[in-house]
Scaffold this motif. Structure first.
Motif, PDB file in Angstrom:
ATOM      1  N   VAL A 123      36.117  42.217  48.872  1.00  0.00           N
ATOM      2  CA  VAL A 123      35.497  42.482  47.571  1.00  0.00           C
ATOM      3  C   VAL A 123      33.979  42.439  47.667  1.00  0.00           C
ATOM      4  N   GLU A 124      33.445  41.507  48.431  1.00  0.00           N
ATOM      5  CA  GLU A 124      31.988  41.389  48.582  1.00  0.00           C
ATOM      6  C   GLU A 124      31.409  42.653  49.201  1.00  0.00           C
ATOM      7  N   GLN A 125      32.076  43.175  50.199  1.00  0.00           N
ATOM      8  CA  GLN A 125      31.622  44.404  50.844  1.00  0.00           C
ATOM      9  C   GLN A 125      31.710  45.592  49.888  1.00  0.00           C
ATOM     10  N   LEU A 126      32.771  45.631  49.101  1.00  0.00           N
ATOM     11  CA  LEU A 126      32.990  46.748  48.185  1.00  0.00           C
ATOM     12  C   LEU A 126      32.007  46.768  47.024  1.00  0.00           C
ATOM     13  N   THR A 127      31.460  45.622  46.675  1.00  0.00           N
ATOM     14  CA  THR A 127      30.577  45.543  45.507  1.00  0.00           C
ATOM     15  C   THR A 127      29.096  45.499  45.872  1.00  0.00           C
TER      16      THR A 127
END
Length: 283
Positions: free
Chosen positions: A126-130
């Protein structure tokens, strides 16, 4: 860059109520684009259809009298009733955290008529995606560069006009996306484009071991012969051994069983490989 074009979204579902709402909500948040959304449903008995109705999707029932679900037929049924000039194929377990993702895909598809499909790379992080992204990077895939991955139908954008010239092959049990783009690459100077920075969230609750076996089998038989070669099996055994040395026992077992199963089923039709329960009988 903005285009005055229409987009139809095709989503295949079967008891997808745990993931579909997130997928549809992320589509509604996309900027500078508008959709009509078509859900091709294969006999869902949970709240999938209620969620689709709440998001004003058009629902097309997949014929449950068919012997087995066919990915290509489900897509073709949906696209047949699509009004859009562009077709966005999205899996129900995929979501698009970045609200510019579809606009970026649309810009790239219309950059060059030689580009037949634009796909997003995926991640569970999620961190990478956001992360904030100004200009996502990617790469063209041509016939010379094709190694079995030219587009990803968990999130791909194509032109309906191209699909009308050549629909997805319904005699394939899976890998309809790779076979479709490979057809274009072989028959013309066509290419695809894949955004390499992860933009698609991906969390498939229905993953099973049989799916891996079937995909590699289908690729080797119908698309890219390397996947049916002993060199590929040797590579899988090598990956299994490397993971064993690093004490990644679950991954080691996965790749070892995958190689063993492909070897045993090398000359059997893909319809013989449909479920983990079936595979357990011979492993």
């Amino acid at each position: 860059m903005s285009f005055d074009v229409s987009i139809s979204v095709i989503i295949r579902t079967r008891n997808s109520d745990t993931v579909l709402r997130r997928c549809l909500a992320s589509l509604k948040q996309q900027k500078n684009v508008s959709f009509d959304i078509i859900v091709v449903d294969s006999g869902s008995t949970d709240d999938t259809l209620l969620i689709a109705k709440a998001f004003e999707c058009k629902v097309i029932p997949y014929p449950i009298s068919d012997f087995a679900f066919n990915y290509s037929r489900a897509l073709n049924l949906g696209i047949q009733q699509a009004n859009g000039e562009n077709i966005l194929i999205v899996s129900s377990h995929v979501w698009l955290p970045n609200p510019n993702s579809v606009q970026w895909m649309l810009d790239k598809l219309h950059e060059d008529a030689a580009i037949k499909a634009v796909s997003l790379s995926r991640s569970k992080d999620v961190e990478q995606l956001t992360k904030e992204i100004q200009t996502p990077y990617g790469a063209r895939i041509t016939q010379d560069q094709f190694k079995g991955e030219g587009m990803y139908n968990y999130c791909s954008l194509i032109r309906k006009a191209d699909w009308e010239k050549r629909s997805f092959r319904e005699d394939l049990p899976t890998c309809e996306d790779q076979e479709w783009i490979w057809h274009w690459m072989k028959s013309s100077n066509a290419c695809s484009y894949i955004f390499e920075v992860p933009l698609a969230g991906y969390d498939n609750p229905n993953y099973n071991f049989a799916k891996d076996v079937q995909e590699y089998y289908t690729m080797g038989k119908y698309v890219y012969p390397y996947y049916s070669s002993f060199s590929f099996l040797k590579e899988l055994y090598k990956i299994a051994f490397q993971n064993f040395k690093k004490r990644r026992l679950q991954k080691a077992r996965h790749y070892f069983l995958l190689a063993n199963t492909l070897l045993r089923y090398k000359f059997l039709p893909p319809s013989s490989i449909q479920s983990d329960d079936y595979l357990k009988k011979i492993i």
